[in-house]
Design a protein around this motif. Structure first.
Motif, PDB file in Angstrom:
ATOM      1  N   ASP A  31       4.792   8.778   2.820  1.00  0.00           N
ATOM      2  CA  ASP A  31       5.130  10.112   3.938  1.00  0.00           C
ATOM      3  C   ASP A  31       3.822  10.324   4.471  1.00  0.00           C
ATOM      4  OD1 ASP A  31       3.363  11.278   2.013  1.00  0.00           O
ATOM      5  OD2 ASP A  31       4.990  12.482   1.318  1.00  0.00           O
ATOM      6  N   PHE A  32       2.770   9.451   4.140  1.00  0.00           N
ATOM      7  CA  PHE A  32       1.375   9.501   5.075  1.00  0.00           C
ATOM      8  C   PHE A  32       0.672  10.739   5.183  1.00  0.00           C
ATOM      9  CE2 PHE A  32       3.983   5.807   6.111  1.00  0.00           C
ATOM     10  CZ  PHE A  32       3.046   4.862   6.154  1.00  0.00           C
ATOM     11  N   ASP A  33       1.059  11.667   4.003  1.00  0.00           N
ATOM     12  CA  ASP A  33       0.313  12.970   4.167  1.00  0.00           C
ATOM     13  C   ASP A  33      -1.346  12.933   3.244  1.00  0.00           C
ATOM     14  OD1 ASP A  33       0.800  12.427   1.276  1.00  0.00           O
ATOM     15  OD2 ASP A  33       1.725  14.543   0.813  1.00  0.00           O
ATOM     16  N   SER A  34      -1.632  11.759   2.843  1.00  0.00           N
ATOM     17  CA  SER A  34      -2.823  11.656   2.440  1.00  0.00           C
ATOM     18  C   SER A  34      -3.668  10.441   3.200  1.00  0.00           C
ATOM     19  CB  SER A  34      -2.893  11.439   0.977  1.00  0.00           C
ATOM     20  OG  SER A  34      -2.144  10.088   0.700  1.00  0.00           O
ATOM     21  N   VAL A  35      -3.423  10.244   4.323  1.00  0.00           N
ATOM     22  CA  VAL A  35      -4.143   9.333   5.214  1.00  0.00           C
ATOM     23  C   VAL A  35      -4.948  10.066   6.313  1.00  0.00           C
ATOM     24  CG1 VAL A  35      -2.648   7.393   4.631  1.00  0.00           C
ATOM     25  CG2 VAL A  35      -2.246   8.741   6.666  1.00  0.00           C
ATOM     26  N   ASN A  36      -5.949   9.595   6.753  1.00  0.00           N
ATOM     27  CA  ASN A  36      -6.841  10.097   7.351  1.00  0.00           C
ATOM     28  C   ASN A  36      -6.821   9.237   8.891  1.00  0.00           C
ATOM     29  OD1 ASN A  36      -8.662   8.078   7.278  1.00  0.00           O
ATOM     30  ND2 ASN A  36      -9.679   9.389   5.400  1.00  0.00           N
ATOM     31  N   LEU A  37      -7.521   9.707   9.942  1.00  0.00           N
ATOM     32  CA  LEU A  37      -7.449   8.859  11.260  1.00  0.00           C
ATOM     33  C   LEU A  37      -8.142   7.488  11.161  1.00  0.00           C
ATOM     34  CD1 LEU A  37      -6.918   8.794  14.310  1.00  0.00           C
ATOM     35  CD2 LEU A  37      -9.097  10.137  14.628  1.00  0.00           C
ATOM     36  N   GLU A  38      -9.185   7.496  10.199  1.00  0.00           N
ATOM     37  CA  GLU A  38      -9.767   6.352  10.235  1.00  0.00           C
ATOM     38  C   GLU A  38      -8.847   5.145   9.336  1.00  0.00           C
ATOM     39  OE1 GLU A  38     -13.619   4.367   7.564  1.00  0.00           O
ATOM     40  OE2 GLU A  38     -13.239   6.763   7.632  1.00  0.00           O
ATOM     41  N   ASP A  39      -8.095   5.882   8.480  1.00  0.00           N
ATOM     42  CA  ASP A  39      -7.010   4.955   7.665  1.00  0.00           C
ATOM     43  C   ASP A  39      -6.131   4.307   9.084  1.00  0.00           C
ATOM     44  OD1 ASP A  39      -8.007   5.304   5.005  1.00  0.00           O
ATOM     45  OD2 ASP A  39      -6.644   7.070   5.051  1.00  0.00           O
ATOM     46  N   ALA A  61       0.880  -1.013   0.071  1.00  0.00           N
ATOM     47  CA  ALA A  61      -0.027  -0.031   0.029  1.00  0.00           C
ATOM     48  C   ALA A  61       0.953   1.190   0.073  1.00  0.00           C
ATOM     49  CB  ALA A  61      -0.963   0.045   1.198  1.00  0.00           C
ATOM     50  N   ALA A  62       0.824   2.101  -0.987  1.00  0.00           N
ATOM     51  CA  ALA A  62       1.436   3.364  -0.954  1.00  0.00           C
ATOM     52  C   ALA A  62       0.207   4.382  -0.373  1.00  0.00           C
ATOM     53  CB  ALA A  62       1.777   3.735  -2.513  1.00  0.00           C
ATOM     54  N   ASP A  63       0.965   5.069   0.787  1.00  0.00           N
ATOM     55  CA  ASP A  63       0.081   6.148   1.419  1.00  0.00           C
ATOM     56  C   ASP A  63      -1.313   6.019   1.472  1.00  0.00           C
ATOM     57  OD1 ASP A  63      -0.568   9.109   2.060  1.00  0.00           O
ATOM     58  OD2 ASP A  63       1.633   9.157   1.881  1.00  0.00           O
ATOM     59  N   MET A 116       6.783   1.714   6.354  1.00  0.00           N
ATOM     60  CA  MET A 116       7.776   2.265   6.005  1.00  0.00           C
ATOM     61  C   MET A 116       7.680   3.897   5.833  1.00  0.00           C
ATOM     62  SD  MET A 116       9.513  -0.616   3.186  1.00  0.00           S
ATOM     63  CE  MET A 116      10.925   0.015   3.030  1.00  0.00           C
ATOM     64  N   GLU A 117       8.042   4.725   6.680  1.00  0.00           N
ATOM     65  CA  GLU A 117       7.753   6.014   6.518  1.00  0.00           C
ATOM     66  C   GLU A 117       8.705   6.966   6.169  1.00  0.00           C
ATOM     67  OE1 GLU A 117       5.275   9.493   9.379  1.00  0.00           O
ATOM     68  OE2 GLU A 117       5.464   7.371  10.131  1.00  0.00           O
ATOM     69  N   TYR A 118       8.649   7.863   5.081  1.00  0.00           N
ATOM     70  CA  TYR A 118       9.574   8.623   4.601  1.00  0.00           C
ATOM     71  C   TYR A 118       9.044  10.123   4.674  1.00  0.00           C
ATOM     72  CZ  TYR A 118      10.974   4.526   2.012  1.00  0.00           C
ATOM     73  OH  TYR A 118      11.444   3.302   1.754  1.00  0.00           O
ATOM     74  N   PRO A 119      10.145  11.093   4.771  1.00  0.00           N
ATOM     75  CA  PRO A 119       9.616  12.455   4.890  1.00  0.00           C
ATOM     76  C   PRO A 119       8.928  12.995   3.734  1.00  0.00           C
ATOM     77  CG  PRO A 119      12.037  12.390   4.505  1.00  0.00           C
ATOM     78  CD  PRO A 119      11.567  10.963   4.652  1.00  0.00           C
ATOM     79  N   ARG A 120       8.209  14.194   3.996  1.00  0.00           N
ATOM     80  CA  ARG A 120       7.462  14.625   2.841  1.00  0.00           C
ATOM     81  C   ARG A 120       8.334  15.443   1.880  1.00  0.00           C
ATOM     82  NH1 ARG A 120       1.853  17.340   5.628  1.00  0.00           N
ATOM     83  NH2 ARG A 120       1.081  15.546   6.548  1.00  0.00           N
ATOM     84  N   ASP A 121       9.343  15.770   2.083  1.00  0.00           N
ATOM     85  CA  ASP A 121      10.644  16.453   1.218  1.00  0.00           C
ATOM     86  C   ASP A 121      11.302  15.227   0.831  1.00  0.00           C
ATOM     87  OD1 ASP A 121       9.453  18.866   1.503  1.00  0.00           O
ATOM     88  OD2 ASP A 121      10.659  19.507   3.179  1.00  0.00           O
TER      89      ASP A 121
END
Length: 212
Positions: free
Chosen positions: A54-62, A33-35, A72-77
């Protein structure tokens, strides 16, 4: 079945869980799964092995629903898209084929990036498709590919470079050792008579099929 992927990458674009897409997704031995693409997992009946981005498009429900997944978490930049990062993870399992579900529609730059990524993977010998459910795009590189399409299915060959040695068999309109220059619409809106054989001597293209 139109495509049987060994690896499935879930992207965050629009997706309709059509029977063809659900069947294809169920064949994958690895799901990444990608973000925000994780939200398509339940509709497709799959369980991701890993969650990348980078998990910038997930919500609390996700985050709550999929809290148990390894991440595997990456920075937004960063210098790669979430689709690329997920593909890198999938490639570690050495799949012969990858399906990007949720990779069409949405933001145009990401859609084009997904299509170019598919072509790059195909050039490495990995058969690659991108799907929204009703619409599928298959990377076409030499020597070509075979598509098991239902009779009457519209399909198009869209050149991404100048194409040489193009052979199309199994469509209402065939080609034999043809050239399709970049920008040509000559390969658009064909109709499958059944299984379609597409051969290519030189160049890169996408084959777009609209499934019933």
């Amino acid at each position: 079945m139109i495509f049987a992927p060994e690896a499935l990458v879930l992207l965050g674009g629009p997706l309709e869980a059509t029977p063809q897409l659900k069947e294809a997704a169920g064949k994958a031995r690895l799901v990444v799964a990608a973000d925000g693409g994780v939200r398509h997992a339940e509709a497709l009946g799959v369980e991701p092995a890993v969650w990348v981005g980078d998990f910038d498009s997930v919500n609390l429900e996700d985050l709550t629903r999929w809290a148990h997944l390894p991440r595997m978490e990456y920075p937004r930049d960063k210098d790669a898209t979430d689709a690329e990062l997920a593909a890198q993870v999938a490639l570690k399992s050495h799949p012969a084929s990858i399906l990007f579900a949720g990779g069409l529609g949405g933001e145009l730059d990401h859609e084009l990036g997904n299509l170019m990524l598919a072509v790059a993977l195909a050039r490495r010998g990995v058969r690659t498709a991108v799907s929204s459910g009703p619409t599928w795009a298959f990377a076409l590189v030499p020597p070509g590919l075979e598509l098991d399409l239902e009779p009457g299915t519209p399909f198009s060959v869209v050149p991404l470079t100048d194409l040489k040695g193009v052979i199309i068999r199994g469509g209402r309109w065939g080609l034999e050792d043809a050239e399709l220059p970049l920008g040509s619409g000559h390969g658009l809106r064909n109709v499958a008579a059944g299984s379609v054989s597409l051969k290519l001597a030189q160049g890169r293209a996408m084959v777009v099929a609209n499934l019933p």
